[in-house]
Design an enzyme around this catalytic site. Structure first.
Site, PDB file in Angstrom:
ATOM      1  N   GLY A  22       0.857  -1.193   0.000  1.00  0.00           N
ATOM      2  CA  GLY A  22       0.000   0.000   0.000  1.00  0.00           C
ATOM      3  C   GLY A  22       0.886   1.233   0.000  1.00  0.00           C
ATOM      4  O   GLY A  22       0.668   2.190  -0.734  1.00  0.00           O
ATOM      5  N   ALA A  23       1.930   1.165   0.846  1.00  0.00           N
ATOM      6  CA  ALA A  23       2.892   2.265   0.948  1.00  0.00           C
ATOM      7  C   ALA A  23       4.091   1.725   1.710  1.00  0.00           C
ATOM      8  O   ALA A  23       4.028   0.663   2.322  1.00  0.00           O
ATOM      9  CB  ALA A  23       2.269   3.443   1.684  1.00  0.00           C
TER      10      ALA A  23
ATOM     11  N   GLU B 236       7.495   3.021   4.264  1.00  0.00           N
ATOM     12  CA  GLU B 236       7.933   4.130   5.124  1.00  0.00           C
ATOM     13  C   GLU B 236       9.403   4.513   5.002  1.00  0.00           C
ATOM     14  O   GLU B 236       9.983   5.061   5.945  1.00  0.00           O
ATOM     15  CB  GLU B 236       7.648   3.754   6.579  1.00  0.00           C
ATOM     16  CG  GLU B 236       8.488   2.590   7.129  1.00  0.00           C
ATOM     17  CD  GLU B 236       7.866   1.215   7.002  1.00  0.00           C
ATOM     18  OE1 GLU B 236       8.303   0.291   7.707  1.00  0.00           O
ATOM     19  OE2 GLU B 236       6.938   1.050   6.176  1.00  0.00           O
TER      20      GLU B 236
ATOM     21  N   HIS C 290      -0.056   6.456   8.936  1.00  0.00           N
ATOM     22  CA  HIS C 290       0.616   5.185   9.257  1.00  0.00           C
ATOM     23  C   HIS C 290       2.100   5.255   8.876  1.00  0.00           C
ATOM     24  O   HIS C 290       2.982   4.951   9.679  1.00  0.00           O
ATOM     25  CB  HIS C 290      -0.086   4.048   8.497  1.00  0.00           C
ATOM     26  CG  HIS C 290       0.520   2.698   8.682  1.00  0.00           C
ATOM     27  ND1 HIS C 290       0.003   1.754   9.548  1.00  0.00           N
ATOM     28  CD2 HIS C 290       1.599   2.112   8.118  1.00  0.00           C
ATOM     29  CE1 HIS C 290       0.745   0.655   9.497  1.00  0.00           C
ATOM     30  NE2 HIS C 290       1.732   0.852   8.629  1.00  0.00           N
ATOM     31  N   GLU C 291       2.368   5.702   7.646  1.00  0.00           N
ATOM     32  CA  GLU C 291       3.767   5.728   7.177  1.00  0.00           C
ATOM     33  C   GLU C 291       4.605   6.737   7.955  1.00  0.00           C
ATOM     34  O   GLU C 291       5.784   6.498   8.237  1.00  0.00           O
ATOM     35  CB  GLU C 291       3.839   6.039   5.677  1.00  0.00           C
ATOM     36  CG  GLU C 291       3.083   5.058   4.786  1.00  0.00           C
ATOM     37  CD  GLU C 291       3.363   3.596   5.094  1.00  0.00           C
ATOM     38  OE1 GLU C 291       4.516   3.255   5.433  1.00  0.00           O
ATOM     39  OE2 GLU C 291       2.434   2.776   5.008  1.00  0.00           O
TER      40      GLU C 291
END
Length: 932
Positions: free
Chosen positions: A306-307, A309, A342-343
């Site tokens: 999704g992504a 970090e 979140h990230e």
């Protein structure tokens, strides 16, 4: 003996080599972790990226690693995978320590099962000395969405495909981009220098330091970036692209930029404005400034996760970063906020302090998930997203973790292939849920102070869950939020080291005004005998009564404890009310457990819900009562009559969360019952249930702008979806009219009259009841759309057709690389067909007939393939179909490699469906008919 050898290897005492000519013990080093005799001190990484020729996209480079020897060793063992390395160019020299001797590499070997590249040295490397290792490497920019890979987008003006390069290293793919010590515990600073054609831009973790022309290639430049802070290899990131960016302006914060392809830059505004706000919230929450001078976030057209970090350069799928007010729904906007939060939470939890090994991946993911919900709630309190996310996580885990084939939050990892399986609902949602529980029983002061102490103590280092428990226990005792005889480790280990969660049976003695509580593991598979359920959890008990109704107090009034040998100790609660008043345990669902009451307590609760002042029961607890009653009926620990009488009250309910809880449960039942003769009763029941709320919300009509509360927008979106499925009121004709109006537009890509928040329902309903040309119209809109969220909405709607040939064609389009659907989006199309009652059998057959092809299509990212299984698992309801699928699995082991956990869970869910159908179907059908 083998275990002893592994133990010796784990300590780094074995000297790794794979040189087959040596017949010493050295060849036995086959442990999955790197030897600990060497530590990297710094990496100098130079990479030249060639993007001009689409037929030949590749990179070449060199890495210079400064290495400290902690023990004497005769080799350097590091990771390298799929890289071409010119061994004649490798150099090794001593640069610090005693008696500088010349050194070199005498031979090399590989261990492909662990991706080890082993360099045997001419002279022994001596403890205390430092060395410099130089290695050149080259490879193609791969299409696998991991390592250093290619991605592309269509430039609509020039009508050309443009190529970019980008990295994705977590969990273990830095080794695909350069030779390195690719484990989280080997932190070191990086100096990255990127070479590329000057028409591109390059970005990496750190700000640019200097740019100079390439020595030999005309129009090429080298860009050196500032030295990074010490970090794990999986967080290194770089990209060469021709993207545009949006700078954010917030005083006293790091430079913040949001990047996207030039024709999507107008969709960056929301993330560019939200990102810096949440970053500042974390600085204050964690008590530590963001340690880098800048942060970039970039939307990548082809992206597997999704992504990601990466420290200072966060990468995203387009759907997770880009937002278009004209095309994206409120749910899409909330997803962007949640993913960005979140990230950015990871910049502290994960990047600044990193887990020692992947066993504790949940420390990264569970924390980022939980803290993100605090961040979003802080910035957008009007969304009530904390309540929504908490309930959503609980509903997910109540299902996933009731499977015998689930796993503990913290689990041993011994193969790289096992790491990816840990990026699942248990690490994220269950991790987040148990942290919320801890936050609520510790209180704000202890929780925050314990976290800050932990982050300060382990900054730029690695930690394990016990380190966190220690910091939190000290804070809890200091602020007196936990009795001195309790410690966080005993409590939390019961939640992180064992699988599952408990159901607490509450049996009241109305005369004595007491309640007896006992716990056992809750399982969906009812064939598992009670004796084998076992398990004991330390449970903080919060509760309230009909007279008091204090739902705001989530602090525990008592604890369920475990004995010395892990056995469950029964608990008695005193001073409860008499037989005319209910009790509700687990205030605001603060802890992960289900509650089963005696019949009288259920009766009192149903009375308040159906005839009393039901809104005085907290909205999360109303959602809890629905979920508990329906689950306990599913597993036959409660009567369906009680469950169905309880949800009758929904005709009065006007809040989002209880309806979400009910719909999640009824959806599962509906998918089974729609394959049976009694579906007509279920349909009539659903119509009766939905009509009052549908009319209250003014149907499918576009009244969204008049709705002040954001969660009411989500409620309307959800209710309309169900209303059209069950043909309630005017839902279907209105949906078809909206779609006709859209088709009548001269320029449908510019002007769309369908209200944004009901587009998914309108599109699906119109495809379901529509013609071939309706399908073609939507497929054309998909190909022309420039907005990722809209593309996903359309992709899902195209699977709603009832035409077998169209669905078959759609399945084939989905897995055709020459077609318009990107690999990362293929699962949405497959799931849409498979969840459709007409498409289910087609999709199941397609999967079983083409499993080899599908495996190759996704390889090596088999995680996406596992997502094709959930619609199949939810709809197999007969023993013969279950056995057929089990045989298929046994005969297709090779093509299901890496999916072992998903397959186990799929088979178990199928089995629980078969059990339910045989055991509860008639009982439930009778209960429904009585209510009609």
């Amino acid at each position: 003996m083998k275990w002893f050898l592994l133990f010796v290897a784990a300590l780094g005492l074995g000297l790794a080599t794979a040189d087959s000519s040596a017949d010493s013990i050295e060849t036995t080093y086959n442990y999955y972790r790197l030897p600990t005799s060497l530590r990297p001190q710094k990496y100098h990484l130079r990479i030249l990226t060639l993007l001009e020729n689409p037929e030949d996209l590749r990179f070449s480079g060199s890495v210079k690693i400064l290495i400290e020897a902690l023990e004497n060793t005769k080799n350097v063992t590091l990771h390298s995978k799929n890289l071409t390395i010119d061994e004649s160019q490798i150099t090794l020299r001593q640069i610090g320590g005693e008696g500088k001797k010349e050194n070199c590499v005498s031979s090399t070997a590989v261990n492909p099962s662990h991706d080890f590249y082993i360099l045997n040295t001419c002279q022994e490397l001596l403890a205390g000395n430092t060395y410099e290792l130089y290695m050149p490497f080259a490879a193609d920019l791969n299409r696998q969405l991991e390592g250093y890979y290619r991605s592309s987008y269509k430039d609509p003006v020039a009508n050309l495909t443009k190529w970019i390069s980008v990295t994705q290293f977590e969990p273990a793919s830095a080794r695909l981009a350069f030779p390195c010590f690719d484990e989280p515990d080997f932190k070191a600073p990086f100096v990255v220098t990127l070479g590329y054609h000057k028409k591109y831009t390059a970005i990496s973790n750190m700000p640019e330091k200097e740019t100079k022309p390439h020595e030999t290639l005309a129009d090429y430049i080298w860009c050196e970036f500032q030295e990074s802070v010490p970090m794990s290899t999986y967080l290194v990131a770089y990209s060469v692209n021709d993207f545009s960016h949006k700078p954010s302006t917030l005083p006293n914060s790091a430079l913040f930029r949001t990047w996207a392809r030039p024709n999507a830059i107008d969709q960056c505004d929301y993330a560019a404005q939200f990102g810096p706000k949440v970053l500042q919230y974390y600085e204050q929450f964690f008590g530590i400034k963001f340690p880098l001078p800048k942060i970039d976030q970039i939307a990548v057209p082809d992206f597997s996760a999704g992504a990601m970090e990466n420290w200072g350069l966060v990468t995203y799928r387009e759907i997770a970063l880009l937002y278009s007010a004209a095309h994206s729904s409120l749910a899409d906007k909330q997803r962007v906020a949640s993913v960005v939060a979140h990230e950015l939470a990871h910049q502290w939890f994960g990047n600044l302090v990193t887990m020692k090994w992947w066993t504790d991946l949940w420390l990264n993911e569970g924390f980022a998930t939980y803290v993100a919900s605090l961040g979003v709630e802080n910035i957008n309190p009007e969304w009530r997203s904390m309540e929504q996310e908490s309930l959503s996580n609980l509903l997910t885990i109540f299902r996933r973790d009731a499977l015998e084939s689930s796993h503990p939050i913290s689990r041993p990892i011994q193969m790289v292939s096992e790491i990816s399986e840990s990026f699942d609902q248990i690490s994220y949602q269950k991790g987040s849920t148990v942290l919320r529980m801890m936050h609520l029983f510790l209180g704000e002061e202890s929780f925050r102070s314990g976290l800050q102490a932990y982050l300060q103590k382990f900054s730029y280092k690695n930690a394990e869950q016990d380190n966190l428990w220690e910091s939190l226990t000290q804070a809890a005792h200091k602020y007196r939020s936990l009795p001195k005889s309790y410690d966080i480790k005993s409590i939390m280990d019961s939640w992180t080291l064992q699988t599952g969660y408990p159901v607490i049976n509450v049996t009241r003695d109305y005369a004595a005004r007491t309640a007896k509580l006992n716990q056992e593991r809750y399982l969906l598979n009812t064939q598992v005998a009670r004796a084998y359920r076992g398990g004991c959890w330390w449970v903080p008990l919060s509760y309230t009564t009909q007279a008091v109704q204090d739902f705001n107090n989530t602090a525990p009034k008592a604890w369920m404890e475990c004995g010395k040998n892990g056995e469950s100790l029964p608990k008695t609660i005193q001073d409860l009310p008499g037989p005319d008043q209910w009790v509700i345990f687990n205030t605001q669902l603060s802890t992960l457990y289900k509650v089963n009451y005696d019949a009288q307590n259920w009766k009192l609760l149903i009375e308040t819900l159906t005839n009393g002042d039901f809104e005085r029961i907290h909205v999360i607890n109303r959602a809890q009562l629905i979920d508990d009653a329906l689950y306990l009926a599913w597993t036959d620990e409660q009567d369906y009559e009680i469950a169905m009488r309880l949800i009758e009250y929904l005709q009065r309910e006007r809040e989002y969360l209880p309806w979400k809880s009910a719909f999640e449960n009824l959806k599962r039942v509906g998918r089974i019952v729609r394959q049976t003769p009694d579906f007509e009763f279920f349909k009539r029941y659903m119509k009766k249930l939905i009509l009052p709320i549908y009319e209250h919300l003014n149907g499918i009509n576009d009244t969204f702008s008049a709705i002040p509360q954001q969660d009411q927008v989500l409620l309307k979106t959800m209710v309309v979806n169900w209303a059209c499925q069950y043909q309630v009121g005017d839902c279907v004709p209105q949906a078809l009219a909206y779609y006709r109006n859209w088709r009548a537009e001269a320029n449908p890509d510019e002007k769309n009259p369908v209200p944004i928040n009901v587009r998914s329902t309108v599109y699906c309903t119109s495809i379901k009841h529509g013609s071939d040309s309706d399908w073609e119209f939507l497929w054309t809109r998909y190909k022309k759309s420039n907005v990722a969220a809209e593309k996903r909405t359309i992709l899902t709607a195209l699977g709603c057709s009832r035409e077998v040939w169209l669905l078959q064609r759609y399945l084939e389009l989905t897995f055709d690389p020459k077609e318009a659907i990107r690999k990362q989006d293929s699962m949405w199309a497959f799931q849409a067909v498979a969840f459709n009652e007409v498409g289910f059998l087609l999709a199941k057959k397609y999967f079983m007939d083409n499993v080899d092809f599908i495996y190759k299509f996704y390889h090596p990212l088999t995680k996406d393939m596992s997502r094709l299984l959930s619609p199949l698992s939810e709809q197999v309801i007969t023993l013969s179909d279950f056995n057929e699928f089990k045989d298929f699995v046994n005969n297709s082991r090779q093509s299901l490699k890496g999916l072992e956990q998903a397959i186990q869970q799929t088979l178990e869910i199928m089995l629980t469906n078969v059990q339910w159908k045989e055991r509860n179907y008639h009982q439930m059908s009778r209960s429904i008919q009585q209510l009609l």
